[in-house]
Design an enzyme around this catalytic site. Structure first.
Site, PDB file in Angstrom:
ATOM      1  N   PRO A  79       0.790  -1.264  -0.055  1.00 41.80           N
ATOM      2  CA  PRO A  79      -0.034   0.122   0.093  1.00 41.80           C
ATOM      3  C   PRO A  79       0.856   1.098   0.016  1.00 41.80           C
ATOM      4  O   PRO A  79       1.853   1.572   0.301  1.00 41.80           O
ATOM      5  CB  PRO A  79      -0.882   0.004   1.446  1.00 41.80           C
ATOM      6  N   CYS A  80       0.116   2.339  -0.382  1.00 45.59           N
ATOM      7  CA  CYS A  80       0.876   3.598  -0.542  1.00 45.59           C
ATOM      8  C   CYS A  80       0.472   4.381   0.789  1.00 45.59           C
ATOM      9  O   CYS A  80      -0.496   4.671   1.138  1.00 45.59           O
ATOM     10  CB  CYS A  80       0.334   4.565  -1.673  1.00 45.59           C
ATOM     11  N   GLN A  81       1.697   4.316   1.597  1.00 49.36           N
ATOM     12  CA  GLN A  81       1.405   5.217   3.044  1.00 49.36           C
ATOM     13  C   GLN A  81       2.657   6.282   3.113  1.00 49.36           C
ATOM     14  O   GLN A  81       3.661   6.128   2.796  1.00 49.36           O
ATOM     15  CB  GLN A  81       1.735   4.119   3.997  1.00 49.36           C
ATOM     16  N   ASN A 119       2.848  -0.484  -7.211  1.00 51.26           N
ATOM     17  CA  ASN A 119       2.077   0.536  -6.295  1.00 51.26           C
ATOM     18  C   ASN A 119       1.149   1.386  -7.058  1.00 51.26           C
ATOM     19  O   ASN A 119       1.342   1.139  -8.347  1.00 51.26           O
ATOM     20  CB  ASN A 119       3.122   1.120  -5.443  1.00 51.26           C
ATOM     21  N   HIS A 126       3.606  11.387  -4.178  1.00 55.48           N
ATOM     22  CA  HIS A 126       2.737  11.462  -2.985  1.00 55.48           C
ATOM     23  C   HIS A 126       3.735  12.050  -1.840  1.00 55.48           C
ATOM     24  O   HIS A 126       5.056  11.723  -1.737  1.00 55.48           O
ATOM     25  CB  HIS A 126       2.768   9.703  -2.353  1.00 55.48           C
TER      26      HIS A 126
END
Length: 423
Positions: A79-81, A119, A126
């Site tokens: 996941p993109c965090q 991703n 981001h």
């Protein structure tokens, strides 16, 4: 024959594994998955159907690296965090608390020959400070961390439609090797058409909404059309176009079509003490500046009674959320948004599908047999490059969720081939 052992983290439907295995077969490389990690129940059921002799591990954050068998390649769609930055940049330690940290700690402990990570495209920008930056802080830290672990890293945003899949799906792919930098430059191929993967002659669906839609539009005119009230354009159908909530006069339709555009403009909003929001309720006085009609109030009342409009307070942005401000006068706003109807979009068989998301999959329809139906499970698999014989026997809602979060298998195959060349 060369033997490669690999692990599959955040496995989902095992799409990354599928693509990697296909690349290995093409290059006559024997491969074996020695560890799989996944926590979603529906995904675990699909993994069981596809790999009945394997038992996936659970939450990767709770698994010690010593419990993971030695391996050559790490595969992960994480996941993109965002990372937490407090003072000095700490590199690897900056990633603590995110799932990428677990990818990094495994790479650090096991030192495999290489990896493939996938991703969302948004990872590129981001957490960037402003639009002048090519990449954001999140991707910067990821690349710095991987390089600090000794890997030659390549990354690129690739689109599934350029790899034989009729879907416009951009994702970022990162791959690295201890020996040399994988080459991610590819010759793209023409995009195939959606009709190439669609089945035909299947049962169609019937509902009051679909009946009203087909009464106003023949099926062939629905190709590529979206159904939502808060946007315009030639490829959009509104609820009032099919009189879903009741008959509308020409004056009412004209007002709705103008209002949906005017409500998105910034004009005069500072005068009422509110920041612009995409879709501002407008008072009768504001509406009268662009729609002059002697019977305006009755038109507004009629549309409100039918449910096409709602009378509501404007909303202020507070802590990232929009909260209604009851100190400001109420205005008229369009009621129904993008996800308000059972159909979000009717796919055009002569084009590619848009990016498919989990929340939208159940609301995508195709024209078939003179009517409309949702995508079949087989069509969903084909839109991501899975083979037709892939076991996928789970409820429709779960299928949509897994498909919307999976990878384009042919893209993974192409990236995997480039990584294998470096080993």
């Amino acid at each position: 024959m060369q033997q490669i052992k690999f692990i599959d983290l955040f496995s989902g439907m095992s799409g990354i594994r599928k693509g990697f295995e296909q690349a290995c077969r093409k290059q006559s490389v024997a491969c074996e998955c020695v560890f799989t990690s996944e926590i979603k129940p529906a995904a675990l059921e699909v993994l069981k159907q596809n790999y009945p002799d394997e038992v996936p591990y659970g939450d990767i954050t709770k698994i010690e690296t010593g419990d993971i068998p030695d391996f050559d390649i790490l595969l992960a769609g994480f996941p993109c965090q965002a990372f937490s930055f407090a003072g000095k940049r700490l590199g690897f330690e900056d990633t603590r608390g995110t799932l990428f940290f677990d990818v990094a700690r495994i790479l650090k402990a096991k030192k495999p020959k290489g990896f493939i990570l996938e991703n969302v495209e948004g990872l590129v920008t981001h957490d960037r400070k402003d639009s002048t930056q090519k990449i954001g802080r999140t991707l910067t830290v990821i690349l710095e961390t991987l390089e600090a672990l000794g890997y030659y890293v390549s990354w690129k945003v690739l689109n599934a439609k350029e790899f034989g899949i009729p879907q416009n799906r951009k994702r970022i792919y990162l791959t690295g090797s201890l020996k040399s930098k994988p080459d991610l430059s590819f010759e793209t191929s023409p995009s195939p058409k959606l009709k190439n993967i669609l089945e035909s002659g299947l049962p169609t669906e019937s509902s009051p909404f679909i009946k009203k839609l087909l009464k106003k539009f023949p099926p062939s005119e629905l190709y590529g059309k979206s159904v939502k009230d808060k946007r315009g354009g030639k490829n959009n159908i509104h609820s009032w176009d099919i009189e879903l909530k009741g008959a509308v006069t020409e004056e009412e339709k004209q007002l709705l079509n103008i209002l949906l555009k005017e409500r998105r403009k910034k004009n005069g909003l500072q005068k009422i003490g509110i920041d612009w929001m995409d879709g501002m309720p407008l008072t009768k006085a504001q509406i009268s500046t662009f729609y002059k009609h002697p019977d305006l109030q009755n038109i507004l009342d009629s549309l409100t009674d039918k449910g096409y409009l709602v009378l509501e307070h404007p909303k202020q942005k507070i802590g990232g959320q929009r909260i209604k401000d009851e100190s400001l006068p109420k205005g008229y706003n369009i009621v129904s948004g993008k996800k308000s109807f059972e159909i979000n979009k009717i796919l055009d068989p002569n084009d590619v599908a848009p990016t498919l998301f989990a929340m939208d999959m159940e609301h995508l329809f195709v024209v078939d047999n003179g009517g409309l139906r949702t995508l079949t499970g087989k069509e969903g698999l084909r839109l991501f490059g899975y083979p037709d014989d892939y076991p996928f026997d789970i409820p429709k809602k779960d299928r949509c969720d897994l498909l919307g979060n999976t990878v384009a298998v042919p893209v993974i195959k192409a990236v995997s081939e480039r990584l294998l060349h470096t080993l």
